[in-house]
Design an enzyme around this catalytic site. Structure first.
Site, short mmCIF file in Angstrom:
data_model
loop_
_atom_site.label_atom_id
_atom_site.label_comp_id
_atom_site.label_asym_id
_atom_site.label_seq_id
_atom_site.Cartn_x
_atom_site.Cartn_y
_atom_site.Cartn_z
N HIS A 177 121.80 -26.83 -75.52
CA HIS A 177 122.67 -25.86 -76.17
C HIS A 177 123.96 -25.68 -75.37
O HIS A 177 123.95 -25.65 -74.14
CB HIS A 177 121.96 -24.51 -76.32
CG HIS A 177 122.57 -23.66 -77.39
ND1 HIS A 177 123.64 -22.83 -77.14
CD2 HIS A 177 122.28 -23.53 -78.71
CE1 HIS A 177 123.98 -22.22 -78.26
NE2 HIS A 177 123.18 -22.63 -79.22
N HIS A 178 125.07 -25.55 -76.09
CA HIS A 178 126.37 -25.46 -75.43
C HIS A 178 126.51 -24.17 -74.62
O HIS A 178 127.41 -24.06 -73.77
CB HIS A 178 127.48 -25.54 -76.48
CG HIS A 178 128.74 -26.16 -75.96
ND1 HIS A 178 129.19 -25.99 -74.66
CD2 HIS A 178 129.68 -26.94 -76.56
CE1 HIS A 178 130.34 -26.64 -74.50
NE2 HIS A 178 130.64 -27.23 -75.63
N SER A 179 125.67 -23.19 -74.85
CA SER A 179 125.70 -21.98 -74.04
C SER A 179 125.17 -22.24 -72.64
O SER A 179 125.49 -21.51 -71.69
CB SER A 179 124.87 -20.87 -74.70
OG SER A 179 123.53 -21.29 -74.88
N MET A 200 124.80 -25.32 -82.41
CA MET A 200 125.81 -25.40 -81.37
C MET A 200 125.25 -26.05 -80.10
O MET A 200 125.30 -25.49 -79.01
CB MET A 200 126.35 -24.00 -81.06
CG MET A 200 126.97 -23.30 -82.26
SD MET A 200 128.41 -24.18 -82.94
CE MET A 200 129.62 -23.84 -81.67
#
Length: 468
Positions: free
Chosen positions: A139-141, A22
């Site tokens: 990371h998309h977080s 992700m």
């Protein structure tokens, strides 16, 4: 310092696995500054590696334990190793764009580990025309597409003579831009459960408006109208379980060409992008004898002015939501396809504009929930997909940009396929062009690069159909 990971960021961390990393990525192409020698690639790598202080964002890694009440938090990596994050690579002969895209595909398919800050940058040389590439992934977080674009822009300049420009992870890049005070999401571990409770209580302030927003969303969905929720997406080859192997393809087109098509029809540039994608996917599936009778549905993130929120912690203004748009793949005429997409986008934006930011996020989450729930429950392929692919369009710099004298001549996004959604198309505008980045599962989406030719043919067909 410990900070609570917001629910969206936590979901990106919890849902990923070896087949579904992700992280988002970017590929930039640079022309060497005038007078640069054969060792410029190494010089670029060393200048990005040898920084005195790393920005706090790039030191954060996820952590969860009993002391955090089981919640995911960001903690600072006390053993940060810059050599792990900054890499230097070279392409094999003959050093074509094909070799660069192959390398980017492999790099993008590798998952980022929790025990380190979740980002990497690769300086890539060996292109036979002398250009140097930079592939980055985050990371998309940590960041979304818009934030990633802003990080890139913060290190670029329109001045080709400007030097001593730090990379995004250098603390000098954002020094003075961050608030010096501690926010309510940064504190000790003991405060984490209290923060979560405070957020939950705040959301209930808009609970009274949720039933109305839900009824509107469901009503439009049942009628097969544009909404945050789709109930009519057909099954396609894209809606299968995916592997962790990726294939990436990229190309750009002149924004003026897209603008001319839009001006001739009253459509927006984003409508034209969607029409190009719808036509290209139609051609691609026809080649494979896999085009369904019903039109494919794309999940399209949009930014809009939302009605002022009642939450004291929300400033209102710009909100980000998503609509499910039929791509007109059942229509043979490209002008008809563009007209249908334009009408659908206007309708979808009007529906969301009557909601508050929290309601928009809730309805958009409702629309995307089946895409996450189906693979988690091992039901991919057994239930109708909520949508067939993701198409997003991110604004970028409008003028030519430089990094320490190196001219950026190309900018292409790499995004996230997920189980049941094997193809992701993301676009970024830059310096008069719009770059299409196609990211797909290497096995589920065969010959993905053919979509580039189909996109070009579809733009030509649109120009002819509307007289642009």
């Amino acid at each position: 310092m410990v900070s609570l990971i917001d629910p969206t960021g936590a979901s990106f961390l919890l849902v990923e696995n070896r087949s579904m990393p992700m992280h988002v990525g970017g590929l930039q192409l640079f022309e060497k500054p005038e007078g640069a020698g054969r060792g410029y690639g190494r010089e670029m790598y060393e200048s990005m590696r040898d920084v005195e202080e790393i920005a706090p964002l790039f030191l954060k890694r996820p952590h969860r334990s009993l002391s955090t009440a089981g919640q995911l938090v960001w903690v600072e990596d006390e053993q940060f190793d810059i050599d792990h994050h900054i890499r230097h690579s070279a392409l094999p002969n003959p050093g074509r764009i094909r070799e660069l895209l192959d390398l980017s595909s492999r790099l993008h398919g590798t998952r980022l580990a929790w025990e380190r800050p979740m980002w990497e940058a690769h300086v890539i040389e060996g292109l036979r025309d002398g250009r140097v590439a930079l592939y980055t992934k985050v990371h998309h977080s940590l960041v979304d597409g818009i934030s990633a674009m802003r990080l890139v822009q913060s290190t670029l300049s329109g001045d080709p003579d400007l030097r001593e420009m730090p990379p995004p992870w250098d603390a000098r890049t954002r020094r003075g831009r961050q608030r010096p005070v501690t926010t309510d999401t940064e504190s000790g571990l003991a405060e984490i459960p209290t923060q979560a409770l405070r957020s939950a209580l705040g959301i209930t302030a808009e609970a009274a408006g949720m039933p109305g927003a839900l009824i509107k969303t469901l009503t439009k969905s049942v009628r097969n109208e544009t909404s945050a929720l789709s109930l009519h997406a057909p099954r396609t080859i894209f809606n299968q379980k995916i592997t962790g192997s990726r294939r990436f393809a990229a190309q750009d087109w002149s924004i003026e060409r897209l603008r001319a098509v839009g001006a001739a029809t009253g459509a927006t540039i984003n409508d034209v992008v969607l029409a190009m994608c719808g036509g290209a996917v139609r051609r691609y599936l026809l080649e494979l004898d896999a085009l369904p009778d019903a039109p494919l549905v794309a999940m399209v993130p949009i930014g809009l002015k939302a009605k002022e929120s009642q939450l004291a912690s929300t400033d209102g203004g710009n909100a980000v939501g998503s609509v499910m748009v039929q791509l007109g793949t059942d229509l043979a005429d490209p002008a008809d396809r563009l007209a249908a997409i334009h009408t659908a986008m206007v309708d979808g934006k009007e529906a969301l504009s009557t909601m508050t930011p929290i309601q928009i996020m809730a309805m958009s989450a409702l629309g995307q929930a089946p895409a996450i729930a189906a693979p988690m429950l091992r039901m991919s392929g057994l239930v109708r997909p909520p949508y067939n692919l993701i198409i997003s369009n991110v604004p970028g710099p409008r003028t030519t940009q430089y990094w320490n004298g190196a001219k950026m001549v190309g900018h292409y996004p790499l995004s996230i396929p997920i189980n049941g959604m094997a193809l992701n198309i993301t676009c970024i505008s830059y310096d008069g062009n719009i770059g299409f980045g196609l990211t797909g599962c290497r096995r589920t989406v065969p010959h993905l690069q053919r979509l580039l030719s189909h996109l070009d043919r579809e733009l030509v067909a649109l120009e002819r159909a509307v007289g642009a």
